[in-house]
Design an enzyme around this catalytic site. Structure first.
Site, PDB file in Angstrom:
ATOM      1  N   PRO A 122       0.890  -1.024  -0.002  1.00  0.00           N
ATOM      2  CA  PRO A 122       0.045  -0.387   0.110  1.00  0.00           C
ATOM      3  C   PRO A 122       1.318   1.241  -0.436  1.00  0.00           C
ATOM      4  CG  PRO A 122      -0.840  -1.548   1.622  1.00  0.00           C
ATOM      5  CD  PRO A 122       0.639  -2.207   1.199  1.00  0.00           C
ATOM      6  N   CYS A 123       0.456   2.385  -1.389  1.00  0.00           N
ATOM      7  CA  CYS A 123       1.500   3.353  -1.203  1.00  0.00           C
ATOM      8  C   CYS A 123       1.307   4.618  -0.010  1.00  0.00           C
ATOM      9  CB  CYS A 123       0.641   3.283  -2.722  1.00  0.00           C
ATOM     10  SG  CYS A 123      -0.536   4.370  -3.241  1.00  0.00           S
ATOM     11  N   GLN A 124       0.308   4.212   0.434  1.00  0.00           N
ATOM     12  CA  GLN A 124       0.052   5.773   1.394  1.00  0.00           C
ATOM     13  C   GLN A 124       0.722   6.446   1.631  1.00  0.00           C
ATOM     14  OE1 GLN A 124      -1.996   3.105   0.995  1.00  0.00           O
ATOM     15  NE2 GLN A 124      -4.578   3.355   0.861  1.00  0.00           N
TER      16      GLN A 124
END
Length: 408
Positions: free
Chosen positions: A115-117
């Protein structure tokens, strides 16, 4: 080649590799909605291979429940989707489940992107601590655990551009170092989905690793300009208003443009239009949308928030985040679809002033190059989030085909 898809999301990456002929052994995904999307896609492929897509179409038309659909699919197929967070507590169970699916086979390739958040520039801008303490900064370590366990010949790691600057570049340097220590040479490039024929500008890091004893170089990709536009992409979709849901069925309009057919977004024999639904919106927002589209049509200018008519400005903040409203242009390609589309549609206004709304689930999915047969579980919000986080399948497929041509 046998593939494990980690942090799989809605399956955009694995869909592309599957279309290119790779064998997806397992998807690992912690989000329950996305996991159900993956199971439904597995059901689609299982039924398609057996000429039983009528069952799948009945599900899309709400003539079957999800449980009834899944009851027609062997457990071994649905078990390919492992709905679990990857952690110390779950890792051995995940390994066991993958091992049972593998049998005596070898994992040739691992794909996926944590996940890139925590790496995104927008996320860091909104967090007073710049995401420094976000545990998602270190999910790449879980990815590397699978490299050590299954020792694939190759892996593909995808992430947002912000990864290059996260932690002043230190996080990316650690990732590369740990991948190297795990036994891999690595190289990466920043690739844009529009260069693969996708009607969206979406820049992402694509990192490829290969065993140190293998002779491999990061492939080059020719820029592919489709010459098509959003108008072509939306051409056969019926007009709807804000809050309207087109009942699934044979509801396409017009003849379909060649771009949509040749790129596998809709096949000529596919007649079920699903999830063509637009979110309901406040009258104030619809008035803003109409104003923004009018300005765009007459001046080809995007309206900043502080440039709106006075009676439409209701937020106190008129200094930052001024590009809150944005139009998907008919005669060009889209800007990047991101997961924030699940919260509101202000950044994705439909270009047709008569429809005066934000784009539908199906339109967002098409911009991301998902086939119309792809169904996103379980709600409108969940669907938008999954679409915004996905890798465009068309881009993934062309990367996969290039790898295939090199490896075989």
């Amino acid at each position: 080649m046998n593939v494990i898809d980690l942090f799989a999301g809605a399956g955009g990456l694995s869909e592309g590799f599957r279309q290119a002929g790779f064998n997806i052994i397992a998807h690992v995904e912690m989000d329950q909605n996305a996991s159900l999307t993956l199971k439904t896609r597995e059901a689609f492929y299982y039924l398609k291979e057996r000429n039983k897509l009528d069952l799948y179409k009945k599900y899309l038309k709400n003539e079957l429940t999800r449980d009834e659909l899944y009851s027609n699919i062997p457990e071994a197929i649905l078990d390919k989707v492992i709905n679990a967070e990857i952690s110390d507590l779950t890792i051995n169970d995940i390994y066991n489940r993958i091992d049972s699916l593998l049998g005596n086979e070898k994992v040739n390739l691992v794909i996926g992107g944590p996940p890139c958040q925590a790496y995104s520039l927008v996320g860091r801008a909104r967090d007073p601590k710049k995401m420094k303490n976000d545990p998602r900064n270190y999910l790449y370590k879980e990815y590397i655990r699978f490299l050590k366990k299954y020792s694939p010949d190759y892996f593909l790691f995808e992430n947002v551009l912000g990864l290059l600057s996260a932690g002043k570049g230190e996080i990316f340097e650690k990732i590369k170092l740990e991948m190297n220590r795990a036994g891999y040479n690595i190289d990466y490039k920043v690739l844009n989905s529009k260069d693969f024929g996708v009607l969206q500008s979406r820049r992402r890091i694509i990192l490829i690793g290969w065993k140190k004893n293998l002779n491999f170089n990061f492939p080059s990709f020719e820029v592919e300009e489709s010459g098509s536009t959003i108008r072509d992409l939306f051409y056969d979709l019926p007009e709807i208003q804000a809050g309207e849901i087109k009942k699934p069925g044979n509801t396409y309009k017009n003849e379909v443009k060649s771009y949509v057919i040749t790129n596998g977004i809709r096949s000529l024999d596919w007649d079920i239009l699903s999830q063509h639904q637009a979110r309901p919106q406040r009258e104030l927002d619809l008035e803003i949308y109409k104003y923004c589209v009018e300005v765009w049509n007459s001046e080809r200018r995007k309206v900043k928030y502080n440039q709106l008519p006075y009676h439409l400005i209701t937020h106190k903040n008129t200094k930052t985040f001024l590009d809150r409203f944005n139009i998907i242009p008919y005669d060009g390609i889209s800007h990047t679809i991101v997961s924030h589309i699940s919260k509101d549609g202000h950044y994705y206004i439909h270009p047709d002033i008569k429809q005066n709304r934000s784009i539908s689930i199906r339109e967002a999915a098409r911009i991301q190059s998902f086939p119309d047969s792809y169904y996103f579980e379980t709600s409108r919000t969940a669907a938008f989030k999954q679409i915004g986080n996905a890798v465009p399948p068309m881009m993934a497929k062309k990367i996969a085909l290039k790898l295939k041509s090199i490896l075989f």
